[in-house]
Design a protein around this motif. Structure first.
Motif, PDB file in Angstrom:
ATOM      1  N   MET A 198       0.845  -1.192   0.000  1.00 52.18           N
ATOM      2  CA  MET A 198       0.000   0.000   0.000  1.00 52.18           C
ATOM      3  C   MET A 198       0.883   1.244   0.000  1.00 52.18           C
ATOM      4  O   MET A 198       1.877   1.314   0.728  1.00 52.18           O
ATOM      5  CB  MET A 198      -0.914   0.005   1.231  1.00 52.18           C
ATOM      6  CG  MET A 198      -1.917   1.155   1.245  1.00 52.18           C
ATOM      7  SD  MET A 198      -2.964   1.162   2.734  1.00 52.18           S
ATOM      8  CE  MET A 198      -3.885  -0.374   2.507  1.00 52.18           C
ATOM      9  N   SER A 199       0.550   2.231  -0.804  1.00 54.63           N
ATOM     10  CA  SER A 199       1.341   3.447  -0.887  1.00 54.63           C
ATOM     11  C   SER A 199       1.227   4.257   0.397  1.00 54.63           C
ATOM     12  O   SER A 199       0.296   4.080   1.190  1.00 54.63           O
ATOM     13  CB  SER A 199       0.873   4.302  -2.066  1.00 54.63           C
ATOM     14  OG  SER A 199      -0.409   4.835  -1.816  1.00 54.63           O
ATOM     15  N   TRP A 200       2.176   5.191   0.596  1.00 52.68           N
ATOM     16  CA  TRP A 200       2.190   6.046   1.779  1.00 52.68           C
ATOM     17  C   TRP A 200       0.879   6.812   1.894  1.00 52.68           C
ATOM     18  O   TRP A 200       0.275   6.861   2.962  1.00 52.68           O
ATOM     19  CB  TRP A 200       3.376   6.999   1.668  1.00 52.68           C
ATOM     20  CG  TRP A 200       3.611   7.873   2.866  1.00 52.68           C
ATOM     21  CD1 TRP A 200       4.415   7.603   3.922  1.00 52.68           C
ATOM     22  CD2 TRP A 200       3.039   9.168   3.117  1.00 52.68           C
ATOM     23  NE1 TRP A 200       4.396   8.642   4.830  1.00 52.68           N
ATOM     24  CE2 TRP A 200       3.552   9.627   4.352  1.00 52.68           C
ATOM     25  CE3 TRP A 200       2.154   9.988   2.424  1.00 52.68           C
ATOM     26  CZ2 TRP A 200       3.214  10.856   4.900  1.00 52.68           C
ATOM     27  CZ3 TRP A 200       1.810  11.226   2.966  1.00 52.68           C
ATOM     28  CH2 TRP A 200       2.330  11.639   4.189  1.00 52.68           C
ATOM     29  N   ASP A 201       0.421   7.391   0.784  1.00 48.44           N
ATOM     30  CA  ASP A 201      -0.798   8.193   0.793  1.00 48.44           C
ATOM     31  C   ASP A 201      -2.019   7.331   1.090  1.00 48.44           C
ATOM     32  O   ASP A 201      -2.912   7.729   1.851  1.00 48.44           O
ATOM     33  CB  ASP A 201      -0.965   8.908  -0.544  1.00 48.44           C
ATOM     34  CG  ASP A 201      -2.027   9.990  -0.494  1.00 48.44           C
ATOM     35  OD1 ASP A 201      -1.878  10.925   0.307  1.00 48.44           O
ATOM     36  OD2 ASP A 201      -3.010   9.887  -1.258  1.00 48.44           O
ATOM     37  N   ALA A 202      -2.049   6.141   0.512  1.00 45.63           N
ATOM     38  CA  ALA A 202      -3.178   5.248   0.751  1.00 45.63           C
ATOM     39  C   ALA A 202      -3.196   4.764   2.198  1.00 45.63           C
ATOM     40  O   ALA A 202      -4.272   4.643   2.818  1.00 45.63           O
ATOM     41  CB  ALA A 202      -3.121   4.059  -0.210  1.00 45.63           C
ATOM     42  N   GLU A 203      -2.038   4.488   2.744  1.00 45.95           N
ATOM     43  CA  GLU A 203      -1.958   4.055   4.140  1.00 45.95           C
ATOM     44  C   GLU A 203      -2.418   5.166   5.065  1.00 45.95           C
ATOM     45  O   GLU A 203      -3.150   4.922   6.034  1.00 45.95           O
ATOM     46  CB  GLU A 203      -0.520   3.647   4.482  1.00 45.95           C
ATOM     47  CG  GLU A 203      -0.312   3.203   5.917  1.00 45.95           C
ATOM     48  CD  GLU A 203      -1.074   1.935   6.275  1.00 45.95           C
ATOM     49  OE1 GLU A 203      -1.365   1.739   7.467  1.00 45.95           O
ATOM     50  OE2 GLU A 203      -1.379   1.140   5.359  1.00 45.95           O
ATOM     51  N   LEU A 204      -1.990   6.411   4.790  1.00 47.04           N
ATOM     52  CA  LEU A 204      -2.427   7.538   5.612  1.00 47.04           C
ATOM     53  C   LEU A 204      -3.940   7.706   5.541  1.00 47.04           C
ATOM     54  O   LEU A 204      -4.609   7.913   6.569  1.00 47.04           O
ATOM     55  CB  LEU A 204      -1.737   8.824   5.151  1.00 47.04           C
ATOM     56  CG  LEU A 204      -2.173  10.108   5.866  1.00 47.04           C
ATOM     57  CD1 LEU A 204      -1.870  10.017   7.363  1.00 47.04           C
ATOM     58  CD2 LEU A 204      -1.493  11.329   5.245  1.00 47.04           C
ATOM     59  N   ALA A 205      -4.489   7.595   4.345  1.00 49.88           N
ATOM     60  CA  ALA A 205      -5.941   7.727   4.181  1.00 49.88           C
ATOM     61  C   ALA A 205      -6.672   6.634   4.954  1.00 49.88           C
ATOM     62  O   ALA A 205      -7.720   6.878   5.569  1.00 49.88           O
ATOM     63  CB  ALA A 205      -6.308   7.675   2.702  1.00 49.88           C
ATOM     64  N   ALA A 206      -6.132   5.420   4.941  1.00 52.72           N
ATOM     65  CA  ALA A 206      -6.775   4.316   5.656  1.00 52.72           C
ATOM     66  C   ALA A 206      -6.756   4.552   7.162  1.00 52.72           C
ATOM     67  O   ALA A 206      -7.751   4.313   7.855  1.00 52.72           O
ATOM     68  CB  ALA A 206      -6.069   3.006   5.312  1.00 52.72           C
ATOM     69  N   VAL A 207      -5.608   5.037   7.672  1.00 59.70           N
ATOM     70  CA  VAL A 207      -5.491   5.289   9.111  1.00 59.70           C
ATOM     71  C   VAL A 207      -6.431   6.404   9.544  1.00 59.70           C
ATOM     72  O   VAL A 207      -7.183   6.269  10.508  1.00 59.70           O
ATOM     73  CB  VAL A 207      -4.031   5.634   9.478  1.00 59.70           C
ATOM     74  CG1 VAL A 207      -3.944   6.117  10.926  1.00 59.70           C
ATOM     75  CG2 VAL A 207      -3.125   4.424   9.278  1.00 59.70           C
TER      76      VAL A 207
END
Length: 397
Positions: A1-10
């Motif tokens: 998962m990309s950094w941006d996608a991980e941040l959005a998920a969190v």
């Protein structure tokens, strides 16, 4: 998962617990993303400009007027940190930092000692608690210190929105309150570390003895200990007698962890001691650690350790060396994440901004741990010479 996608998920997972409507959920995600971005100053206007809001109103509304509980966010930050960095031998580290402010309207602001400048400043004081393990370190709890004048001023409290149940508490008492929250939350940790401002407090030490919490805290040179003949003796006299007894052979050079310039090595001595007015918890003992600068032998610092009997001194040194990790978090939080760049003046706004900045730091820390392949935390390593222990001087108590 990309950094941006991980941040959005969190942020999305946490926002679902904080808010019912989609608008504050989106603004919360934008706020966290803005705090992590390369924005010159993390005030509401520059954050709004970065994330594409036409005005600062959504962010200001989120921080100041929306209905949500910053303690729920704090609990989620703790859970996130423990999920990714947690270890049975993790270390809790307490210290306070300051936010220099103008005027007298911001909640808790007063002329008081400021560690940033080493003098009295108009500032807010923020006792903070971090969690540290081999995988990384991040904030998990926070308090805003209210000086007695503030805590007892009904009008100022009303204007600043201070809840009725909040009463004056010393900074060590605020750390006790945070430790109680960590105990109730089941946060896994092996030690508490803190500087002299907390180590000298008998109430904090008593709390740790009552609940069998191991600690390594800096203490003053006049910490009252039991002397060899049963009378009182300050910690500084212990060093004098050790030097008279052992001479230069007293010291052993050890690293207490890595720093920006490599291993942080000091000369160390250790001696079993008894506090003049406090007994350790069952199965625990007190040890006085004495640390001397390699470059300046006159620079000596004392640490009191309360640990299970038989704990190796190298383990205690390693914990003492971890205390500076909170300085790293304070610096990163202020320089990169806008920890103290808020424009809010009231109680709720302060807790919301600071706790959101804590989440931003936690995300950075967890992301780094995953990049370094440390998603499964390892035990805190011995300070040096794995398998060997520093010679423990004969008890002087």
């Amino acid at each position: 998962m990309s950094w941006d996608a991980e941040l959005a998920a969190v942020t999305s997972r946490i926002a679902d617990r904080l808010f019912k409507r989609p608008e504050p959920k989106a603004t919360f995600g934008d706020l966290v993303r803005g705090l992590l971005a390369d924005v010159p100053r993390k005030n509401s206007w520059q954050l709004a400009d970065h994330v594409g809001h036409p005005t600062a109103n959504p962010i200001e509304w989120l921080l100041s007027r929306a209905k949500w509980d910053a303690d729920v966010l704090r609990d989620d930050v703790r859970a996130y940190v423990v999920e990714h960095l947690g270890s049975a031998d993790g270390v809790l580290i307490a210290d306070d930092t300051q936010a220099i402010k103008k005027g007298d309207k911001s909640v808790g602001v007063a002329r008081q000692y400021c560690g940033l400048t080493g003098q009295v400043e108009n500032c807010q004081v923020m006792p903070m608690l971090i969690y540290a393990s081999a995988a990384g370190h991040a904030f998990i709890n926070r308090r805003l210190y209210l000086p007695e004048d503030w805590a007892g001023d009904a009008q100022r409290r009303k204007v600043a929105g201070v809840p009725e149940q909040v009463v004056f508490a010393t900074k060590p008492q605020q750390v006790i309150d945070m430790l109680e929250e960590e105990r109730r939350a089941g946060t896994p940790f092996g030690y508490l570390a803190a500087d002299c401002g907390y180590g000298r407090d008998p109430g904090l030490r008593a709390y740790c003895h009552t609940y069998r919490i191991a600690y390594v805290m800096a203490v003053p040179v006049d910490l009252p200990l039991v002397g060899v003949r049963g009378g009182g003796e300050p910690a500084g006299h212990v060093l004098d007698r050790l030097l008279a007894h052992a001479g230069p052979g007293l010291w052993e050079r050890r690293s207490c962890g890595g720093g920006t310039k490599g291993a942080r090595s000091y000369d160390w001595a250790a001696v079993a001691v008894s506090l003049a007015v406090q007994l350790p918890a069952d199965g625990h003992t007190h040890t006085l650690l004495i640390r001397r600068s390699v470059s300046d032998p006159g620079d000596v610092e004392f640490f009191l350790a309360h640990a299970p009997a038989g704990a190796p001194v190298t383990e205690l040194i390693a914990v003492a060396g971890l205390r500076w990790k909170i300085e790293e978090n304070n610096e990163t939080g202020k320089d990169l994440l806008g920890l103290t760049e808020y424009q809010v003046r009231k109680w709720d706004g302060w807790h919301r901004h600071v706790t959101t900045a804590m989440l931003a730091l936690a995300f950075l820390t967890v992301s780094r741990a995953h990049l370094e392949g440390q998603s499964i935390p390892e035990p805190v390593p011995p300070a040096a010479d794995q398998g060997k222990d520093l010679h423990h001087q004969e008890s002087l108590s």
